[in-house]
Design a protein around this motif. Sequence first.
Motif, mmCIF file in Angstrom:
data_model
loop_
_atom_site.group_PDB
_atom_site.id
_atom_site.type_symbol
_atom_site.label_atom_id
_atom_site.label_comp_id
_atom_site.label_asym_id
_atom_site.label_seq_id
_atom_site.Cartn_x
_atom_site.Cartn_y
_atom_site.Cartn_z
ATOM 1 N N ASN A 96 0.869 -1.168 0.000
ATOM 2 C CA ASN A 96 0.000 0.000 0.000
ATOM 3 C C ASN A 96 0.914 1.230 0.000
ATOM 4 O O ASN A 96 1.390 1.654 1.052
ATOM 5 C CB ASN A 96 -0.906 -0.031 1.234
ATOM 6 N N THR A 97 1.179 1.772 -1.187
ATOM 7 C CA THR A 97 2.106 2.891 -1.336
ATOM 8 C C THR A 97 1.683 3.761 -2.507
ATOM 9 O O THR A 97 1.038 3.273 -3.443
ATOM 10 C CB THR A 97 3.554 2.393 -1.546
ATOM 11 N N THR A 98 2.051 5.015 -2.446
ATOM 12 C CA THR A 98 1.814 5.914 -3.581
ATOM 13 C C THR A 98 3.066 6.058 -4.436
ATOM 14 O O THR A 98 3.033 6.718 -5.473
ATOM 15 C CB THR A 98 1.377 7.313 -3.084
ATOM 16 N N ASP A 99 4.167 5.445 -4.028
ATOM 17 C CA ASP A 99 5.427 5.515 -4.764
ATOM 18 C C ASP A 99 5.426 4.440 -5.854
ATOM 19 O O ASP A 99 5.423 3.242 -5.558
ATOM 20 C CB ASP A 99 6.593 5.306 -3.799
ATOM 21 N N PRO A 100 5.447 4.839 -7.136
ATOM 22 C CA PRO A 100 5.375 3.849 -8.219
ATOM 23 C C PRO A 100 6.544 2.856 -8.224
ATOM 24 O O PRO A 100 6.398 1.747 -8.745
ATOM 25 C CB PRO A 100 5.364 4.702 -9.491
ATOM 26 N N ASP A 101 7.685 3.220 -7.632
ATOM 27 C CA ASP A 101 8.817 2.289 -7.582
ATOM 28 C C ASP A 101 8.576 1.119 -6.632
ATOM 29 O O ASP A 101 9.299 0.124 -6.682
ATOM 30 C CB ASP A 101 10.096 3.022 -7.170
ATOM 31 N N PHE A 102 7.586 1.239 -5.760
ATOM 32 C CA PHE A 102 7.282 0.181 -4.787
ATOM 33 C C PHE A 102 5.924 -0.464 -5.053
ATOM 34 O O PHE A 102 5.497 -1.346 -4.317
ATOM 35 C CB PHE A 102 7.336 0.738 -3.362
ATOM 36 N N ILE A 128 9.621 -8.503 -7.978
ATOM 37 C CA ILE A 128 9.918 -7.554 -6.901
ATOM 38 C C ILE A 128 9.956 -6.148 -7.505
ATOM 39 O O ILE A 128 10.656 -5.919 -8.494
ATOM 40 C CB ILE A 128 11.266 -7.886 -6.222
ATOM 41 N N PRO A 129 9.203 -5.206 -6.940
ATOM 42 C CA PRO A 129 9.197 -3.847 -7.480
ATOM 43 C C PRO A 129 10.606 -3.242 -7.530
ATOM 44 O O PRO A 129 11.471 -3.552 -6.698
ATOM 45 C CB PRO A 129 8.303 -3.071 -6.508
ATOM 46 N N ALA A 130 10.821 -2.367 -8.487
ATOM 47 C CA ALA A 130 12.134 -1.767 -8.740
ATOM 48 C C ALA A 130 12.698 -1.034 -7.531
ATOM 49 O O ALA A 130 13.922 -0.970 -7.354
ATOM 50 C CB ALA A 130 12.057 -0.823 -9.933
#
Length: 155
Positions: A96-102, A128-130
């Motif tokens: 649950n994040t607003t950071d697109p890298d996660f 795994i997200p970048a």
Amino acid sequence: MKQSTKNYRDINATPEKLYNAFTDPSALEIWQAPGDMTAKIHHFDLRVGGGYEMSLFYPDKATIHAGKTADKEDRYTARFIELIPNRKIVEAVQFNTTDPDFAGEMMIEITFEPVEMGTRVTFLFTGIPAGIKPADNEAGTISSLEKLAKYVETN
């Protein structure tokens, strides 16, 4: 770019006891949070298509990096894709994040293989997200496996 990691540990316990530690919310809260982190399960539905929502809380002294849900909290949702008692669990996980890298869906395949001294528990992470460094993912997995071993070997 999507990444993957694979870690395992041989644990002196039966596949059944280990599978139970993965499917009991109170057990997950004890062992799944790596290092000095703590955990809270918000809901749990043990069936294919069900899943759970969990928060991992960082200790007060921790330095926090990008991608967190809130101050000192990582919250994620895991959906059960496959449940084969005492053999295999496959989860689709989203932070649950607003950071697109996660953001994005990460897959975790957990297998339980009998070995001479107990059971080999293997975690295979794919997608795994970048924003998550593979070395950090591996370190967290190793820490959780250590806590899992302590939990099942003393309970």
